[in-house]
Design an enzyme around this catalytic site. Structure first.
Site, short mmCIF file in Angstrom:
data_model
loop_
_atom_site.label_atom_id
_atom_site.label_comp_id
_atom_site.label_asym_id
_atom_site.label_seq_id
_atom_site.Cartn_x
_atom_site.Cartn_y
_atom_site.Cartn_z
N LYS A 110 0.80 -1.23 0.00
CA LYS A 110 0.00 0.00 0.00
C LYS A 110 0.83 1.28 0.00
O LYS A 110 0.41 2.31 -0.52
CB LYS A 110 -0.95 0.00 1.20
CG LYS A 110 -2.10 -0.97 1.00
CD LYS A 110 -3.21 -0.72 1.99
CE LYS A 110 -4.48 -1.45 1.58
NZ LYS A 110 -4.37 -2.91 1.71
N GLU A 117 -10.05 7.42 3.70
CA GLU A 117 -10.94 6.56 4.46
C GLU A 117 -10.25 5.21 4.58
O GLU A 117 -9.39 4.86 3.79
CB GLU A 117 -12.29 6.39 3.76
CG GLU A 117 -12.37 5.27 2.75
CD GLU A 117 -11.84 5.64 1.38
OE1 GLU A 117 -11.86 6.84 1.04
OE2 GLU A 117 -11.41 4.72 0.66
N SER A 136 1.27 -9.92 -1.37
CA SER A 136 0.94 -8.51 -1.16
C SER A 136 1.29 -8.00 0.23
O SER A 136 1.56 -6.81 0.41
CB SER A 136 -0.54 -8.27 -1.45
OG SER A 136 -1.35 -9.13 -0.67
C1 LIG Z 1 -5.26 -3.87 1.23
C2 LIG Z 1 -4.64 -5.17 0.92
C3 LIG Z 1 -5.06 -5.96 -0.18
C4 LIG Z 1 -6.20 -5.60 -1.06
O1 LIG Z 1 -6.09 -4.42 -1.77
P1 LIG Z 1 -5.80 -4.38 -3.34
O2 LIG Z 1 -6.08 -2.97 -3.70
O3 LIG Z 1 -6.76 -5.33 -3.99
O4 LIG Z 1 -4.40 -4.78 -3.54
C5 LIG Z 1 -4.37 -7.14 -0.45
N1 LIG Z 1 -3.35 -7.55 0.34
C6 LIG Z 1 -2.95 -6.84 1.41
C7 LIG Z 1 -1.82 -7.36 2.22
C8 LIG Z 1 -3.56 -5.63 1.74
O5 LIG Z 1 -3.15 -4.93 2.80
#
Ligand SMILES: *Cc1c(COP(=O)(O)O)cnc(C)c1O
Length: 397
Positions: A95, A117, A383
């Protein structure tokens, strides 16, 4: 950041990807969105901006993140699995790539206050982090119920100097926090920038966020070349909540037909269980958060409350790029249940010594469905890290 304007999957001038996208906003928001639309490309491709952005990605976020060959996982699935380690970014997920980009943009636009938000609090923390970094005032709207459910992230935001404002209307969750943040922006158009956390919202947000996150696939190409002698994998897999880590992981592969693009959505208890967040399986065309996309809705167009074990995937829509990838057949979507994702999370922990975010576990679980060959290469976007999800994992143990 490589600029690719002739991609078949780039946004058009009106802000559409195929049939999806646009800017469906109240008239009061028009000047803010227009200002952004007219300036974002000029600003972010300015060499000075690029230099500052990449310096911060390197020294503050910790990029490039490794592309890790997961040997034991590869043996188990009889293929070659590489993990793109976004879990090693500062604050624990991808993020920050986006919030660093947007805070620099806000400064160039002369804004000195930030509004955002947050649902589970991850985007709120990433926003509060960059506001502290730049010394900008930060207000984060969060549903009153989410504030109770996500106490550690509320504490983080406060420690970073942000003001967390409860959204007390409606279901007191993410959707209500979004309404409040938009209202705040309408009332403070001159000095405030609104940082959206995924590839959602009115144009130009989906395109802007995808460009900031595209550093993920830019790095994957260079790292794969170094490790395998070839820049492109056979598969790229990512989980899709709104779709920002996926957009970043796919970006520089979208125009390579040899690369199969794979998305993992949250099926919750099962696609037909009534407790799911699998938007491409259950959604219909509609307008959510200012853009036309797919969303889960009732016959008369009311948004359906989604369910997923993972807070980051617990969202009733997807970004317009992903709706287009789905409709055009460019991407293949899998619906992964809560239980499948938990199993995949434990598997990675034990085989590779990496505890993944429960969101990322949805992408890992796709390995069970793929049947990749022994000479093929699979890249999975990891992610985020799983520290925030230990309670969830432990309930399953
Ligand atoms: C917020 C988040 C997501 C989902 O958000 P995307 O915009 O779909 O990437 C996925 N994995 C993690 C670890 C997150 O913090």
């Amino acid at each position: 950041m490589v600029q690719i304007e002739n991609s078949a999957f780039a946004v058009n001038e009106k802000g559409y990807y195929g049939n999806f996208g646009g800017a469906y906003i109240p008239e009061m928001l028009y000047p803010n969105v227009q200002e952004l639309k007219e300036n974002y490309l000029k600003i972010i491709y300015d060499p000075g901006f690029q230099e500052e952005f990449h310096q911060l990605l390197k020294d503050f976020v910790g990029r490039p993140t490794p592309l890790y060959f997961a040997k034991r996982l590869s043996e188990k699935y009889k293929t070659n699995v590489y993990l793109k380690r976004e879990d090693l970014c500062h604050t624990g997920a991808h993020k920050l790539n986006n919030t660093v980009g947007q805070i620099l943009l806000a400064k160039k636009l002369g804004k000195h206050k930030i509004v955002a938000e947050t649902g589970a609090g991850q985007h709120g923390v990433a926003t509060a982090t960059v506001c502290a970094l730049m010394g900008l005032e930060c207000i984060v709207y969060m549903g009153e119920i989410d504030i109770q459910r996500q106490a550690p992230n509320v504490a983080r935001m406060k420690m970073l100097g942000a003001e967390v404002r409860p959204a007390k209307s409606g279901s007191k969750t993410l959707k209500d926090a979004t309404n409040e943040a938009m209202r705040h922006w309408i009332n403070n158009p001159v000095d405030t920038h609104y940082i959206i956390g995924s590839v959602v919202g009115p144009h130009p947000y989906p395109d802007m966020v995808a460009r900031f996150q595209s550093v993920i696939s830019e790095e994957i190409r260079a790292q794969l070349l170094e490790k395998t002698g070839k820049e492109t994998p056979d598969y790229v897999i990512a989980c899709v909540g709104g779709g920002s880590n996926a957009a970043g992981a796919y970006f520089h592969f979208l125009d390579e037909p040899s690369v199969k693009i794979i998305a993992a959505e949250a099926a919750g208890h099962g696609v037909l269980s009534g407790k799911s967040a699998a938007t491409t399986f259950l959604g219909k065309k509609g307008i959510l958060h200012g853009s036309k996309s797919l969303l889960m809705q009732t016959e008369d167009g009311q948004v359906v409350e989604p369910h997923s074990i993972s807070a980051g995937l617990d969202y009733p829509g997807i970004g317009p790029l992903h709706a287009h990838l789905w409709e055009s057949g460019r991407a293949q979507f899998y619906a992964i249940t809560d239980e499948e994702s938990l199993k995949a999370g434990f598997e990675l922990s034990k085989l590779e010594g990496i505890i993944p975010a429960i969101e990322s576990s949805h992408a890992l679980a796709v390995l069970n469905h793929l049947n990749a060959k022994s000479d093929e290469t699979v890249v999975i976007a990891l992610s985020g890290r799983g520290d925030k999800d230990l309670d969830t994992y432990m309930k399953f143990l």
